[in-house]
Every structure is written in C-alpha cells, then in structure tokens.
Design a protein around this motif. Structure first.
Motif, short mmCIF file in Angstrom:
data_model
loop_
_atom_site.label_atom_id
_atom_site.label_comp_id
_atom_site.label_asym_id
_atom_site.label_seq_id
_atom_site.Cartn_x
_atom_site.Cartn_y
_atom_site.Cartn_z
N GLU A 51 -44.89 -17.29 -22.78
CA GLU A 51 -45.52 -18.61 -22.69
C GLU A 51 -44.53 -19.72 -22.99
OE1 GLU A 51 -50.12 -17.28 -23.48
OE2 GLU A 51 -48.94 -17.97 -25.17
N ALA A 52 -43.61 -19.46 -23.91
CA ALA A 52 -42.59 -20.47 -24.23
C ALA A 52 -41.71 -20.72 -23.00
CB ALA A 52 -41.74 -20.01 -25.41
N ALA A 53 -41.46 -19.67 -22.23
CA ALA A 53 -40.65 -19.81 -21.01
C ALA A 53 -41.42 -20.63 -19.97
CB ALA A 53 -40.28 -18.44 -20.46
N ILE A 54 -42.71 -20.30 -19.81
CA ILE A 54 -43.53 -21.03 -18.83
C ILE A 54 -43.60 -22.51 -19.22
CG2 ILE A 54 -45.88 -21.28 -17.89
CD1 ILE A 54 -46.06 -18.13 -18.30
N ALA A 55 -43.80 -22.77 -20.52
CA ALA A 55 -43.87 -24.16 -20.98
C ALA A 55 -42.53 -24.87 -20.70
CB ALA A 55 -44.20 -24.20 -22.47
N ALA A 56 -41.43 -24.17 -20.87
CA ALA A 56 -40.12 -24.78 -20.61
C ALA A 56 -39.98 -25.16 -19.15
CB ALA A 56 -39.00 -23.82 -21.03
N ILE A 57 -40.45 -24.29 -18.28
CA ILE A 57 -40.39 -24.60 -16.83
C ILE A 57 -41.23 -25.85 -16.55
CG2 ILE A 57 -41.05 -23.82 -14.51
CD1 ILE A 57 -40.58 -20.94 -15.44
N LEU A 58 -42.45 -25.86 -17.09
CA LEU A 58 -43.35 -26.99 -16.80
C LEU A 58 -42.84 -28.30 -17.39
CD1 LEU A 58 -46.82 -25.18 -17.19
CD2 LEU A 58 -45.54 -25.67 -15.09
N ARG A 59 -42.09 -28.19 -18.50
CA ARG A 59 -41.50 -29.41 -19.11
C ARG A 59 -40.28 -29.90 -18.34
NH1 ARG A 59 -41.44 -26.75 -23.89
NH2 ARG A 59 -39.18 -26.63 -23.97
N GLY A 60 -39.83 -29.08 -17.41
CA GLY A 60 -38.65 -29.47 -16.64
C GLY A 60 -37.32 -29.08 -17.29
N GLU A 61 -37.37 -28.05 -18.15
CA GLU A 61 -36.12 -27.58 -18.77
C GLU A 61 -35.42 -26.66 -17.78
OE1 GLU A 61 -35.31 -28.75 -21.66
OE2 GLU A 61 -37.12 -29.10 -22.85
N THR A 62 -35.09 -27.21 -16.64
CA THR A 62 -34.61 -26.38 -15.54
C THR A 62 -33.24 -26.84 -15.04
OG1 THR A 62 -35.85 -27.83 -14.09
CG2 THR A 62 -36.94 -25.80 -14.75
N LYS A 63 -32.56 -27.60 -15.90
CA LYS A 63 -31.26 -28.16 -15.49
C LYS A 63 -30.12 -27.42 -16.22
CE LYS A 63 -32.95 -32.01 -13.41
NZ LYS A 63 -34.37 -31.67 -13.24
N TYR A 64 -28.89 -27.74 -15.85
CA TYR A 64 -27.74 -27.22 -16.61
C TYR A 64 -27.94 -27.58 -18.09
CZ TYR A 64 -24.94 -26.99 -12.26
OH TYR A 64 -24.44 -26.71 -11.02
N THR A 65 -27.47 -26.70 -18.95
CA THR A 65 -27.50 -27.04 -20.39
C THR A 65 -26.05 -27.04 -20.89
OG1 THR A 65 -27.51 -24.80 -21.34
CG2 THR A 65 -29.64 -25.69 -20.59
N ALA A 66 -25.87 -27.32 -22.17
CA ALA A 66 -24.54 -27.16 -22.77
C ALA A 66 -24.06 -25.75 -22.44
CB ALA A 66 -24.64 -27.35 -24.28
N PRO A 272 -26.16 -19.86 -19.91
CA PRO A 272 -27.18 -18.87 -19.56
C PRO A 272 -28.45 -19.61 -19.12
CG PRO A 272 -26.69 -18.80 -21.92
CD PRO A 272 -25.85 -19.89 -21.34
N SER A 273 -29.34 -18.94 -18.44
CA SER A 273 -30.56 -19.56 -17.91
C SER A 273 -31.24 -20.44 -18.95
CB SER A 273 -31.52 -18.46 -17.46
OG SER A 273 -32.86 -18.92 -17.53
N SER A 274 -31.52 -21.68 -18.56
CA SER A 274 -32.16 -22.63 -19.48
C SER A 274 -33.52 -22.11 -19.94
CB SER A 274 -32.32 -23.99 -18.78
OG SER A 274 -33.08 -23.83 -17.59
N ILE A 275 -34.23 -21.48 -19.03
CA ILE A 275 -35.59 -20.98 -19.33
C ILE A 275 -35.51 -19.84 -20.34
CG2 ILE A 275 -37.65 -19.94 -18.27
CD1 ILE A 275 -36.31 -21.39 -15.61
N SER A 276 -34.58 -18.94 -20.11
CA SER A 276 -34.41 -17.82 -21.04
C SER A 276 -34.00 -18.31 -22.43
CB SER A 276 -33.34 -16.85 -20.53
OG SER A 276 -33.74 -16.29 -19.30
N GLN A 277 -33.20 -19.38 -22.47
CA GLN A 277 -32.79 -19.90 -23.78
C GLN A 277 -34.01 -20.37 -24.56
OE1 GLN A 277 -29.14 -22.27 -24.25
NE2 GLN A 277 -28.96 -22.20 -22.03
N TRP A 278 -34.95 -21.05 -23.89
CA TRP A 278 -36.15 -21.53 -24.58
C TRP A 278 -37.02 -20.35 -25.02
CZ3 TRP A 278 -36.65 -25.89 -26.96
CH2 TRP A 278 -35.84 -26.96 -26.56
N ALA A 279 -37.04 -19.31 -24.20
CA ALA A 279 -37.79 -18.11 -24.58
C ALA A 279 -37.17 -17.49 -25.84
CB ALA A 279 -37.79 -17.11 -23.43
#
Ligand SMILES: Cc1ncc(COP(=O)(O)O)c(C=O)c1O
Length: 400
Positions: A51-66, A272-279
């Motif tokens: 769910e944390a990953a899904i929330a990250a996608i919906l928040r738009g945490e889908t860009k390059y990160t550090a 590494p994948s932004s979504i996986s990082q939030w998960a």
C-alpha cells in the motif's frame, strides 16, 4: 570471442539462477518438478508495504531521486541500525542500491585494484568471487568444515591475510550453509582483524532477521567499534521483508567509501526505483511482527527438512542457526550408481540425477565452493518440502 570483453571470460553466470531456470523449463514441459533451488521466501510482501508503494505512485513519486537513495529511506536505515544493531550512522554514511547485490558490486568495483585479494570463506554465496574477479581482484577462498558447522576460525583467518588483502567478505547467517556466528565466535575473528589495519570488512547481513531458537544476531562493527572505520555493513529488505522483486538493498560505512560508491552508481543505474524506495521506508519503519510469524514457519520447515534428510541413506545434514537453507553432505553417496546406470561421481551428478529421476531441483555444492554438498532452500510450501524430502529418501535408497 573477439567482440566480448576479456573481463567477461573471468566470470560465469549465476548457477543458482541457471538451475532455477532449468527447473522452470521442465515444469513448463509438464514435468512434476519441485524446485528447492531459489533463494527467496514463498511468502507475499506484506500488505502495508504494497500500500505504501501504491500511495507513492498516486502521490507522483515517480521521478528520478537522489542517486543513492531518498533522504526518508536513509533516515529509516539509520534508525534501523540504531534500533537493531546499536550502530550510529548519518544519512551521508548510507547508500541505497538496486538490491543488496548492487551495494556489494559497487563496494568491490569502487575499491579493488589489480592484484588486490579478497578473503571469501567457503562455502560462499555464488556472486562474491565473480564480482571480485570482474573488478580485477583475486578471491582467496578459505575453506571451512562440516565439523565446525561451516564457520571460519581465528587461526584460519589469520593465515589467509596477506599484505595484499583488501577485504574480508563476512556473511552470517550464511547463504548457502545457514550458519550464523555467535558473539564469541565473531569476537574471535574481530580480534584478528583489529591487528591487520589494512583489511576492511564487508559484512553481508542480508539474513539478519532469519535466525531461530533464540539465536542472537551480531554484526562486526557492533561488537568491535575499532572496526567501524573500515567496515561496510550491508543489508536489505529482500529476504526478511519478502521483497526480492522490489530490488532494494543498503549499506553503511565510512563516508569516503559511500561517496565513491555513489559516484559509480551515478554512472551506471542511477537511483533504485523510486516506488520501491518508498515501500522500503514502510518496511523498515512499519510493523515488524510478521517477521516473527514467518520465522516460526521457517523454523518448523528447517526442522522437518533436517530430520528427513538425516533419515536419507548416505546424507548428513547439520542444523543451521539461520537463513532458509540447509547444506547437507552427500559424501556417503559418491561412487554409487543410480537405477538409470549413471554413476554418482560428484555433487553435481547427484543434483542432476535427482532432478532427472525424482524431479527435485537442488543446487550442487561446487557452485558454492564446497563439495560434496548440496543446498536446499526451504522457503517453499511445507507440503512440497515434505514431498521433496520423501523423493530424496527414495532416490538415495535406490542407489546401489
Ligand atoms: C548472502 C546474500 N547476499 C546478498 C544477496 C542479494 O540480495 P538482493 O536480492 O537484495 O540483491 C543474496 C540473495 O540471494 C544473498 O543470498
């Protein structure tokens, strides 16, 4: 070869992946195959993490990160090290990669010069020697024995160190043996390492949480602060959090090393994948109780497998402290002949004949640098494990 780089001739493909692929192919052809070859939990990723990953996608945490990880994840990693290992790390001393494998890869490629030696206790995880060789270094294999439960002793470590030693790769609980070092056993090794100030420690703590029977996990920098300045403590969410496919691993160590690893990652995969990082933030900061529940199942399976293997003619299987592997010896079967007429001359023959005759996929010990053994992963449904062990018993009983 011509076109392909010479460095690629120094390495081989991962044999554990190759055997799992063969088992998958046989299954696809309709064969009744039980694969005990893959190193991943059969449990699903916990729902709160998904769910944390899904929330990250919906928040738009889908860009390059550090490049080497978002600050939120570095803070979660720092809190984990403090809470579970009593280790203090600043976010700038932490790196996040695409799996623990990339962290190891970065550390070795960023530090090894031609001629450097890396001590690798055997049996070892398949990737250590190949990454060392790809980086231009020389793996120095240090054998352990069944009698010492596959653990390295201080004397043997002392003898393996030379002026060219750059790293010791330390892995507890171990893949493939499941062996984990007690505080006293690890202390004996750190006493040796303290004396050799040019040797760094790369500790692979990937199976930290998977220990049984009240075993207490310890990591080198925790029990020997004098090693803190030359230890890279590597860990990740793949195994304990059932997140192998998400590809998040992390490491902590001296800032100069972390910076060099970041530089390398910036010119290879970037973040590494932004979504996986939030998960992974949720995995480390969220509830941890499912780990205890999973471990209860793993322990029951370990005990089942050890008991059934020790009832198989010619097989001897110690009880490991952790991970989800057993590493039995098949020495008692070498020289025997299978009903097919095939003589078993090595653990590789054993594994290959077992797959052909009974449809059970295990990984031969030669792949991990210690023969004649084989590795079973018991991160598989209990009924399938029981069925597989019955097949192994029948296979062994039918050898002449
Ligand atoms: C000992 C050990 N270290 C590292 C890894 C790599 O983990 P990851 O999947 O996070 O790259 C594995 C995975 O099999 C392992 O067994």
């Amino acid at each position: 070869m011509g076109f392909i780089a010479d460095s690629l001739n120094r390495i081989k493909p991962s044999q554990t992946i190759a055997i799992s692929m063969k088992a998958r192919d046989l299954k696809a052809q309709g064969r009744d195959v039980i694969a005990l070859s893959a190193g991943e939990p059969d449990f699903d990723t916990p729902k709160n993490i998904k769910e944390a990953a899904i929330a990250a996608i919906l928040r738009g945490e889908t860009k390059y990160t550090a490049v080497d990880g978002i600050i939120e994840l570095k803070k979660a990693v720092a809190a984990k090290f403090k809470r579970e290992n009593g280790l203090d790390y600043e976010p700038a001393q932490i790196t996040v990669g695409t799996g623990g494998k990339q962290v190891l890869f970065n550390a070795l490629v960023a530090t090894i010069n031609p001629g450097d030696e890396v001590i690798v206790p055997a049996p070892y995880w398949v990737s250590y020697p190949d990454i060392v060789m790809l980086a231009g270094g020389t793996p120095v294999f240090v054998p352990t024995t069944l009698e010492t439960n596959f653990k390295l002793s201080a004397e043997v470590l002392e003898r393996a160190i030379t002026q060219r030693t750059k790293w010791l790769i330390f892995n507890s609980p171990s893949n493939p043996s499941g062996a984990a070092y007690t505080r006293a056993e690890l202390k004996a090794l750190t006493e040796v390492l303290v004396k050799h100030r040019h040797v760094w420690v790369l500790t692979d703590d990937m199976y930290e949480h998977l220990v049984y029977d009240d075993f207490r996990f310890v990591t080198p920098a925790q029990i020997e602060p004098r090693l803190y300045e030359r230890t890279l403590t590597m860990n990740g969410v793949s195994k304990a959090y059932c997140m192998t496919g998400w590809r998040i691993g992390y490491g902590a160590g001296p800032q100069s090393l972390i910076k060099a690893m970041q530089k390398l990652q910036s010119q290879s995969t970037s973040n590494p994948s932004s979504i996986s990082q939030w998960a992974a933030v949720e995995a480390l900061n969220g509830p941890q109780d499912f780990i205890t529940a999973n471990n209860k199942v793993f322990k029951e399976r370990r005990d089942l497998v050890v008991s059934m293997l020790n009832q198989s003619k010619g097989i001897s299987c110690p009880t490991p402290e952790g991970a989800f592997y057993v590493y039995p010896s098949c020495e008692g079967l070498i020289g025997k002949t299978a009903p097919s007429g095939q003589r078993i001359t090595s653990d590789e023959d054993f594994a290959s004949e077992l797959l052909d005759c009974e449809g059970v996929a295990v990984v031969h010990g030669a792949a991990f640098g210690m023969e004649p053994h084989f590795r079973i992963s018991y991160a598989t449904a209990t009924e399938a494990l029981e069925d597989a062990c019955q097949r192994i018993q029948r296979f062994c009983a039918n050898l002449r």
